[in-house]
Design a protein around this motif. Structure first.
Motif, mmCIF file in Angstrom:
data_model
loop_
_atom_site.group_PDB
_atom_site.id
_atom_site.type_symbol
_atom_site.label_atom_id
_atom_site.label_comp_id
_atom_site.label_asym_id
_atom_site.label_seq_id
_atom_site.Cartn_x
_atom_site.Cartn_y
_atom_site.Cartn_z
ATOM 1 N N PHE A 42 142.688 -38.021 84.954
ATOM 2 C CA PHE A 42 141.424 -38.368 85.092
ATOM 3 C C PHE A 42 140.842 -39.100 83.541
ATOM 4 O O PHE A 42 140.217 -40.024 83.522
ATOM 5 C CB PHE A 42 140.241 -37.576 85.586
ATOM 6 C CG PHE A 42 139.186 -38.300 85.688
ATOM 7 C CD1 PHE A 42 138.684 -39.124 86.884
ATOM 8 C CD2 PHE A 42 137.939 -37.848 84.799
ATOM 9 C CE1 PHE A 42 137.485 -39.659 87.102
ATOM 10 C CE2 PHE A 42 136.555 -38.448 85.253
ATOM 11 C CZ PHE A 42 136.614 -39.201 86.167
ATOM 12 N N THR A 74 147.297 -39.333 88.835
ATOM 13 C CA THR A 74 147.087 -38.308 89.568
ATOM 14 C C THR A 74 145.674 -37.847 89.183
ATOM 15 O O THR A 74 145.147 -38.116 88.224
ATOM 16 C CB THR A 74 147.866 -37.414 89.732
ATOM 17 O OG1 THR A 74 147.931 -36.445 88.299
ATOM 18 C CG2 THR A 74 149.266 -37.629 89.958
ATOM 19 N N SER A 75 144.921 -36.841 89.897
ATOM 20 C CA SER A 75 143.561 -36.220 89.665
ATOM 21 C C SER A 75 143.872 -35.720 88.110
ATOM 22 O O SER A 75 142.709 -35.420 87.538
ATOM 23 C CB SER A 75 143.162 -35.158 90.604
ATOM 24 O OG SER A 75 144.203 -34.253 90.625
#
Length: 156
Positions: A16, A12-13
């Protein structure tokens, strides 16, 4: 219920900063393109640009390199593209117009052309050609499906 492990985790973001990639060397088909200019001018590209262009034919997937030239006194068409360009001037003197700024150049200079900036090039000599190496991230954007080029006065 789905089960994930460290190697199959859906990112998911917030993830990162994490990666589980393990780079592997894959031997490319070739590592050298000898005598680029002797291999011949790229007729379609040179015809569209109205100046000689020589492709460096190597299996890069992120950057490209071409050897370009401007005939004596030549002014190219105004154009823009979604990829960045860095020109390294091998010989000659002239300018590159980037949007409304004229950037003067001569042999030994490097010129940056930002993505989607309208630009064109002019050889200031009426007797001698100008030559440059152009490096672009076009292959990377082509592989992502977002490489565009537009000539002034023509549709995309």
């Amino acid at each position: 219920m789905s089960v994930t492990t460290e190697n199959t985790k859906a990112f998911t973001s917030g993830d990162f900063h994490r990666t589980y990639a393990r780079p592997v060397y894959v031997k490319p088909a070739k590592l050298v393109h000898k005598q680029v200019e002797q291999a011949g001018e790229h007729s379609q590209f040179s015809g569209e640009r109205k100046h000689p262009v020589f492709f460096v034919d190597l299996p890069t997937q992120n950057v490209s390199m071409t050897i370009g030239g401007l005939l004596p006194g030549q002014l190219t068409n105004r154009h823009r593209h979604t990829y960045e360009t860095v020109l390294y001037v091998l010989e000659g003197r002239g300018y590159t117009e980037v949007e409304d700024e004229k950037v003067m150049w001569e042999a030994g200079d490097a010129v940056y052309i930002p993505s989607w900036a309208w630009h064109r090039h002019q050889n200031l000599s009426q007797e001698e050609p100008a030559r440059y190496i152009a490096c672009e991230n076009a292959p990377q954007l082509q592989n992502l499906g977002v490489a565009l080029r537009e000539e002034e006065g023509r549709d995309l």
